[in-house]
Design a protein around this motif. Structure first.
Motif, PDB file in Angstrom:
ATOM      1  N   ALA A   1       6.285   4.571  -2.331  1.00 53.58           N
ATOM      2  CA  ALA A   1       5.917   5.498  -1.761  1.00 53.58           C
ATOM      3  C   ALA A   1       6.247   6.879  -2.273  1.00 53.58           C
ATOM      4  O   ALA A   1       7.294   7.116  -2.982  1.00 53.58           O
ATOM      5  N   THR A   2       5.496   7.940  -1.670  1.00 47.20           N
ATOM      6  CA  THR A   2       5.545   9.263  -2.269  1.00 47.20           C
ATOM      7  C   THR A   2       6.853   9.722  -1.476  1.00 47.20           C
ATOM      8  O   THR A   2       6.547  10.152  -0.180  1.00 47.20           O
ATOM      9  N   ALA A   3       8.074  10.074  -1.964  1.00 48.90           N
ATOM     10  CA  ALA A   3       9.112  10.509  -1.054  1.00 48.90           C
ATOM     11  C   ALA A   3       9.303  11.960  -1.192  1.00 48.90           C
ATOM     12  O   ALA A   3       9.031  12.573  -2.104  1.00 48.90           O
ATOM     13  N   HIS A   4       9.656  12.553  -0.068  1.00 48.02           N
ATOM     14  CA  HIS A   4      10.283  13.679  -0.023  1.00 48.02           C
ATOM     15  C   HIS A   4      11.487  13.898   0.796  1.00 48.02           C
ATOM     16  O   HIS A   4      11.416  13.531   1.881  1.00 48.02           O
ATOM     17  N   ILE A   5      12.482  14.522   0.221  1.00 47.52           N
ATOM     18  CA  ILE A   5      13.711  14.622   0.794  1.00 47.52           C
ATOM     19  C   ILE A   5      14.017  16.026   1.310  1.00 47.52           C
ATOM     20  O   ILE A   5      13.938  17.170   0.663  1.00 47.52           O
ATOM     21  N   VAL A   6      14.241  16.228   2.579  1.00 51.43           N
ATOM     22  CA  VAL A   6      14.592  17.651   3.251  1.00 51.43           C
ATOM     23  C   VAL A   6      15.921  17.640   3.707  1.00 51.43           C
ATOM     24  O   VAL A   6      16.222  16.862   4.613  1.00 51.43           O
ATOM     25  N   TYR A   7      16.836  18.323   2.921  1.00 54.30           N
ATOM     26  CA  TYR A   7      18.100  18.549   3.320  1.00 54.30           C
ATOM     27  C   TYR A   7      18.298  19.913   4.177  1.00 54.30           C
ATOM     28  O   TYR A   7      17.655  20.985   3.753  1.00 54.30           O
ATOM     29  N   VAL A   8      18.835  19.917   5.292  1.00 53.05           N
ATOM     30  CA  VAL A   8      19.015  21.027   6.165  1.00 53.05           C
ATOM     31  C   VAL A   8      20.448  21.478   6.374  1.00 53.05           C
ATOM     32  O   VAL A   8      21.194  20.663   6.979  1.00 53.05           O
ATOM     33  N   ASP A   9      20.866  22.498   5.844  1.00 53.81           N
ATOM     34  CA  ASP A   9      22.113  22.952   5.636  1.00 53.81           C
ATOM     35  C   ASP A   9      22.362  23.757   6.920  1.00 53.81           C
ATOM     36  O   ASP A   9      21.828  24.971   7.204  1.00 53.81           O
ATOM     37  N   ASP A  10      23.262  23.459   7.964  1.00 53.15           N
ATOM     38  CA  ASP A  10      23.286  24.068   9.317  1.00 53.15           C
ATOM     39  C   ASP A  10      24.456  24.943   9.183  1.00 53.15           C
ATOM     40  O   ASP A  10      25.505  24.907   9.937  1.00 53.15           O
ATOM     41  N   GLY A  11      24.199  26.015   8.145  1.00 53.04           N
ATOM     42  CA  GLY A  11      25.210  27.091   8.199  1.00 53.04           C
ATOM     43  C   GLY A  11      26.861  26.567   7.515  1.00 53.04           C
ATOM     44  O   GLY A  11      27.736  27.006   8.268  1.00 53.04           O
ATOM     45  N   SER A  12      26.448  25.744   6.592  1.00 56.60           N
ATOM     46  CA  SER A  12      28.063  25.550   6.180  1.00 56.60           C
ATOM     47  C   SER A  12      28.677  26.260   5.509  1.00 56.60           C
ATOM     48  O   SER A  12      28.043  27.308   5.030  1.00 56.60           O
TER      49      SER A  12
ATOM     50  N   MET B   1       1.002  -1.151  -0.031  1.00 57.47           N
ATOM     51  CA  MET B   1      -0.007   0.053  -0.175  1.00 57.47           C
ATOM     52  C   MET B   1       0.948   1.107   0.139  1.00 57.47           C
ATOM     53  O   MET B   1       1.877   1.387   0.850  1.00 57.47           O
ATOM     54  N   PRO B   2       0.501   2.279  -1.053  1.00 61.51           N
ATOM     55  CA  PRO B   2       1.660   3.348  -0.916  1.00 61.51           C
ATOM     56  C   PRO B   2       1.316   4.244   0.187  1.00 61.51           C
ATOM     57  O   PRO B   2       0.092   4.263   0.832  1.00 61.51           O
ATOM     58  N   PHE B   3       2.272   4.997   0.642  1.00 55.73           N
ATOM     59  CA  PHE B   3       2.268   5.748   1.726  1.00 55.73           C
ATOM     60  C   PHE B   3       3.312   7.014   1.541  1.00 55.73           C
ATOM     61  O   PHE B   3       4.203   7.005   0.450  1.00 55.73           O
ATOM     62  N   SER B   4       3.261   7.966   2.440  1.00 55.40           N
ATOM     63  CA  SER B   4       3.900   9.191   2.204  1.00 55.40           C
ATOM     64  C   SER B   4       5.519   8.950   3.097  1.00 55.40           C
ATOM     65  O   SER B   4       5.166   8.417   4.198  1.00 55.40           O
ATOM     66  N   LEU B   5       6.671   9.178   2.623  1.00 57.01           N
ATOM     67  CA  LEU B   5       7.916   9.104   3.194  1.00 57.01           C
ATOM     68  C   LEU B   5       8.526  10.127   3.070  1.00 57.01           C
ATOM     69  O   LEU B   5       8.921  10.717   2.026  1.00 57.01           O
ATOM     70  N   ALA B   6       9.150  10.771   4.138  1.00 55.67           N
ATOM     71  CA  ALA B   6      10.042  12.008   4.250  1.00 55.67           C
ATOM     72  C   ALA B   6      11.348  11.479   4.829  1.00 55.67           C
ATOM     73  O   ALA B   6      11.386  10.528   5.715  1.00 55.67           O
ATOM     74  N   ILE B   7      12.404  12.165   4.161  1.00 57.21           N
ATOM     75  CA  ILE B   7      13.807  11.747   4.709  1.00 57.21           C
ATOM     76  C   ILE B   7      14.194  13.042   5.059  1.00 57.21           C
ATOM     77  O   ILE B   7      14.311  14.077   4.193  1.00 57.21           O
ATOM     78  N   VAL B   8      14.881  13.204   6.229  1.00 54.38           N
ATOM     79  CA  VAL B   8      15.461  14.403   6.946  1.00 54.38           C
ATOM     80  C   VAL B   8      16.912  14.111   6.830  1.00 54.38           C
ATOM     81  O   VAL B   8      17.438  13.067   7.761  1.00 54.38           O
ATOM     82  N   VAL B   9      17.644  15.162   6.248  1.00 50.15           N
ATOM     83  CA  VAL B   9      18.972  15.036   6.109  1.00 50.15           C
ATOM     84  C   VAL B   9      20.041  16.249   6.772  1.00 50.15           C
ATOM     85  O   VAL B   9      19.834  17.312   5.992  1.00 50.15           O
ATOM     86  N   PRO B  10      20.505  16.252   7.907  1.00 42.69           N
ATOM     87  CA  PRO B  10      21.172  17.300   8.170  1.00 42.69           C
ATOM     88  C   PRO B  10      22.485  17.349   7.806  1.00 42.69           C
ATOM     89  O   PRO B  10      23.192  16.245   7.567  1.00 42.69           O
ATOM     90  N   ALA B  11      23.050  18.489   7.322  1.00 46.22           N
ATOM     91  CA  ALA B  11      24.370  18.235   6.581  1.00 46.22           C
ATOM     92  C   ALA B  11      25.096  19.632   6.902  1.00 46.22           C
ATOM     93  O   ALA B  11      24.562  20.913   7.049  1.00 46.22           O
ATOM     94  N   TYR B  12      26.550  19.586   7.361  1.00 45.06           N
ATOM     95  CA  TYR B  12      27.432  20.519   7.622  1.00 45.06           C
ATOM     96  C   TYR B  12      28.649  20.366   7.096  1.00 45.06           C
ATOM     97  O   TYR B  12      29.286  19.359   7.401  1.00 45.06           O
ATOM     98  N   ASN B  13      28.983  21.118   6.033  1.00 44.28           N
ATOM     99  CA  ASN B  13      30.266  21.208   5.274  1.00 44.28           C
ATOM    100  C   ASN B  13      30.404  19.584   4.590  1.00 44.28           C
ATOM    101  O   ASN B  13      31.451  18.999   4.895  1.00 44.28           O
ATOM    102  N   GLU B  14      29.270  19.320   3.887  1.00 46.09           N
ATOM    103  CA  GLU B  14      29.243  18.010   3.236  1.00 46.09           C
ATOM    104  C   GLU B  14      29.384  17.962   1.826  1.00 46.09           C
ATOM    105  O   GLU B  14      28.915  17.261   1.236  1.00 46.09           O
ATOM    106  N   ALA B  15      30.115  19.127   1.164  1.00 53.32           N
ATOM    107  CA  ALA B  15      30.026  19.305  -0.201  1.00 53.32           C
ATOM    108  C   ALA B  15      30.620  18.009  -0.915  1.00 53.32           C
ATOM    109  O   ALA B  15      30.602  17.749  -1.952  1.00 53.32           O
ATOM    110  N   GLN B  16      31.723  17.373  -0.459  1.00 54.76           N
ATOM    111  CA  GLN B  16      32.339  16.251  -0.858  1.00 54.76           C
ATOM    112  C   GLN B  16      31.572  14.901  -0.965  1.00 54.76           C
ATOM    113  O   GLN B  16      31.921  14.187  -1.873  1.00 54.76           O
ATOM    114  N   VAL B  17      30.465  14.948  -0.353  1.00 54.47           N
ATOM    115  CA  VAL B  17      29.725  13.684  -0.104  1.00 54.47           C
ATOM    116  C   VAL B  17      28.498  13.742  -0.626  1.00 54.47           C
ATOM    117  O   VAL B  17      27.565  12.841  -0.856  1.00 54.47           O
TER     118      VAL B  17
END
Length: 314
Positions: free
Chosen positions: A34-45, A1-17
């Motif tokens: 699933a209906t995916a939504h990816i949220v990248y949070v740049d912590d002041g890189s 059964m389809p569902f909504s999925l969110a991915i939370v990714v904190p990042a700080y100085n991760e340009a290389q990866v």
């Protein structure tokens, strides 16, 4: 059964990866119904992380990038992401590829069994020194003994949260945040998935021993009053020993007269009592400082800009 999925990714100085991480994450999400939504949070890189996140948001409609106004710390970045998402299930994962995105389907499987929190427990851990492994294991075992909310052993922030677990976390607005403890504190049904933790893919870790020590102090003082209790018993013990020593001195005077007592003995007593008092005051100061910080009720973070994705959660 389809569902909504969110991915939370904190990042700080991760340009290389970040590009490699997104490529692997995207391949995993493509295989999930699933209906995916990816949220990248740049912590002041301070590197090119934000530019790369903007590029990802421009070419992948599933991606939304958020940039905080400064480096508020990983705990605040996680909070910003969790405040923003709106999905049936939310996965929290770091961008350094030590936590493989390929484990996400296993987390979803346990969530479908009715668990609200499915945390990823580290089995083997590559790329870490023996000292790091020992201190990490010691921290979790100390928390088991001193906290009323024991943390799962060898478990970081990598986990899946149900909608109601995320809603519960949103109600916890304390300023001194220790997310591993908050994840455990909300309760609900929790289950573990064991995985092999890889070495960092690229770049260098942001968690040196000083920052890890501060995080450990944060965790212990946020979820336990044991240090205050230890300080109390240390004070009682010091006072008891001082009383016994004074009684011994009095008996010596009554029985053998009043000989001249030595300087070393006097210094030992002074240093012991002074050290015990300073230690107790330091522990009390830690808790007073946290109370002061909470009383100011400052916002946990500010968002400077967003790119792509859906409107923010309201």
């Amino acid at each position: 059964m389809p569902f909504s999925l969110a991915i939370v990714v904190p990042a700080y100085n991760e340009a290389q990866v970040i590009d490699s991480f997104h490529s692997r994450l995207g391949a995993v999400l493509d295989a999930i119904d699933a209906t995916a939504h990816i949220v990248y949070v740049d912590d002041g890189s301070q590197d090119e992380t934000w530019a790369r996140l903007c590029a990802l948001a421009d070419r992948d409609p599933r991606v939304e990038a958020m940039r905080l106004s400064r480096n508020f710390g990983k705990e605040a970045a996680l909070t910003a992401g969790l405040d923003h998402v709106d999905a049936d299930a939310v996965v929290v994962i770091d961008a350094d590829l030590q936590d493989p995105p390929e484990v996400i389907p296993a987390l979803i499987e346990r969530w479908r069994e009715g668990n609200d929190v499915v945390y990823a427990t580290r089995g083997e851990r590559d790329g870490e020194t023996r000292t790091k492994k020992f201190t990490s294991a010691a921290f979790y075992r100390v928390m088991e003994r001193v906290s009323d909310t024991p943390l799962p052993r060898d478990t970081g922030d990598f986990r899946l949260l149900s909608r109601r677990a995320v809603e519960a976390l949103r109600e916890l607005r304390e300023r001194q945040r220790f997310m591993k403890g908050l994840f455990a504190w909300i309760g609900y049904r929790q289950a573990a998935v064991t995985y092999h933790r890889d070495a960092r893919y690229a770049g260098s870790t942001k968690w040196n021993y000083w920052r890890l020590t501060n995080l450990a102090v944060e965790g212990i003082t946020s979820f336990s009053t044991a240090p205050l209790r230890i300080a109390t018993w240390l004070g009682v013990s010091a006072a008891g020993l001082a009383f016994l020593y004074g009684l011994w001195v009095l008996l010596k005077v009554l029985i053998w007269g009043d000989p001249v007592r030595g300087y070393p003995t006097l210094m030992v007593v002074i240093l012991f009592l002074g050290g015990a008092q300073l230690l107790a005051l330091g522990v009390i100061g830690e808790y007073v400082g946290r109370t002061y910080s909470e009383s100011k009720r400052r916002p946990l973070y500010y968002v400077e800009s967003r790119r792509g994705g859906r409107p923010p959660f309201t």
